[in-house]
Design a protein around this motif. Structure first.
Motif, short mmCIF file in Angstrom:
data_model
loop_
_atom_site.label_atom_id
_atom_site.label_comp_id
_atom_site.label_asym_id
_atom_site.label_seq_id
_atom_site.Cartn_x
_atom_site.Cartn_y
_atom_site.Cartn_z
N PRO A 1 -15.05 -59.18 29.94
CA PRO A 1 -14.69 -57.63 30.19
C PRO A 1 -15.81 -57.04 30.94
N PRO B 1 -8.24 -50.72 28.58
CA PRO B 1 -9.01 -51.50 28.97
C PRO B 1 -10.46 -51.13 29.26
N TYR B 2 -11.31 -51.90 28.84
CA TYR B 2 -12.76 -51.82 29.08
C TYR B 2 -13.32 -52.00 30.33
N VAL B 3 -13.83 -51.27 30.92
CA VAL B 3 -14.54 -51.47 32.41
C VAL B 3 -15.95 -51.49 32.20
N TYR C 1 -16.72 -41.79 29.74
CA TYR C 1 -17.09 -43.01 30.39
C TYR C 1 -18.82 -43.12 29.94
N VAL D 1 -10.59 -51.73 38.40
CA VAL D 1 -10.47 -52.23 37.17
C VAL D 1 -9.99 -53.96 37.63
N SER D 2 -10.09 -54.70 36.72
CA SER D 2 -9.79 -56.20 37.04
C SER D 2 -8.42 -56.23 37.20
N ARG E 1 -15.85 -57.23 36.82
CA ARG E 1 -14.48 -56.85 37.51
C ARG E 1 -14.10 -58.44 38.11
N PRO F 1 -12.27 -46.04 29.97
CA PRO F 1 -12.64 -47.00 29.19
C PRO F 1 -12.39 -47.06 27.83
N TRP G 1 -10.98 -59.62 40.41
CA TRP G 1 -9.89 -58.88 41.19
C TRP G 1 -9.32 -60.39 42.18
N ASP H 1 -3.74 -49.39 41.91
CA ASP H 1 -3.45 -49.96 40.56
C ASP H 1 -3.08 -51.57 40.89
N TYR I 1 -14.91 -46.33 37.84
CA TYR I 1 -13.60 -47.09 37.38
C TYR I 1 -12.42 -46.36 37.99
#
Length: 289
Positions: free
Chosen positions: A221, A176-178, A157, A269-270, A224, A146, A226, A284, A141
């Motif tokens: 969640p 944020p959960y990954v 993690y 991360v999303s 991912r 997460p 993007w 980021d 991540y």
């Protein structure tokens, strides 16, 4: 081998990204509206030794979208879905006062409705993907830890969190959960966030895609998601948008591919990203608003 679907892969950024993934051993399902250019692209991709399924068709056709996902399933699953196919809505671009409404409808259909339709079709395979978890924790991540706690309440993690953590993911008061499933890459534009004259119809469609992507990231969640502004590129789409502009100084799509691959390499991360920020070393989300 990991598997990706890439729409609009006969030229431009779609073709360049397909070549980048093929060079890493990815099997591919590629599409485009024109069969000839798509077949030429597929022949080049085959030369890398990967499996390639080329399906000419229109992403606004539900049957074609189903065929793309079925082809990925035949290759073993789906780890990355790239919604790259796009139309402008008017060629060349015009001011909103003169924008054909049928053109705007077409832009929304290709840039917003079709990507969602393909996501809906592909979700079962994407949720089942373990590709991003296969990094073994080296770079699982980017950003904050997460939403998982150890016995000492310190963040750690875990690629298989408790279901309650997944359900809470994306809430306003939770980090944020990954997840560890597959990834969705939606190609956006700076026209989605900047008010450029004549880019209103296309920009509105990409802004809708951005918001759709943001909501999808909250609702899924475990994936991912993007959405990326690739920046200015020397493409047929830009030439059609502004035919009188000299684009000889604009970068080729191949120069953007390392930025997109970085999202995969770091299991980012999303979020919304700008290729220029990724190439400059920043990873980021939100770098381009």
């Amino acid at each position: 081998m990991p598997v990706a679907i890439i729409t609009g892969a006969s030229k431009g950024l779609g073709r360049a990204l397909a070549a980048g993934l093929a060079g890493r051993g990815w099997d591919l399902v590629v599409d485009a509206r024109s069969a000839g250019p798509l077949e030429a692209a597929a022949r080049e991709l085959h030369e890398t030794g990967v499996r390639v399924v080329a399906l000419p068709g229109d992403v606004t056709d539900g049957g074609h979208r189903a065929a793309l996902v079925a082809a990925a399933a035949e290759l073993g699953g789906l780890d990355l879905l790239v919604n790259n196919a796009s139309v402008l809505g008017a060629e060349p671009l015009v001011r909103l006062a003169d924008h054909p409404l049928d053109g705007l409808r077409a832009a929304l259909e290709v840039n917003v409705v079709a990507p969602l339709g393909l996501v809906q079709e592909a979700l079962p395979l994407l949720r089942a993907s373990s590709y991003l978890a296969s990094y073994g924790g080296d770079i699982p991540y980017v950003g904050e830890i997460p939403y998982i706690r150890g016995a000492d309440n310190a963040g750690a993690y875990d690629s298989h969190p408790y279901l309650s953590d997944v359900r809470n993911a994306g809430m306003y008061d939770s980090p944020p959960y990954v997840g560890t499933g597959g990834a969705i890459l939606n190609i956006s534009s700076d026209a989605a966030v900047e008010a450029y004259p004549t880019w209103g119809g296309y920009g509105a469609a990409k802004a809708a895609l951005d918001q759709q992507s943001a909501v999808l990231a909250v609702e899924e969640p475990g994936l991912r998601v993007w959405w990326v502004d690739p920046g200015d590129m020397r493409t047929d789409l830009y030439a059609a948008a502004v035919p009188d502009d000299d684009d000889s100084g604009r970068p080729l799509p191949e120069t953007v591919v390392p930025a997109l691959l970085r999202l995969l390499d770091e299991a980012a991360v999303s979020g919304r990203y700008a290729a220029a920020d990724l190439l400059a070393g920043a990873a980021d989300p939100g770098g381009s608003r």
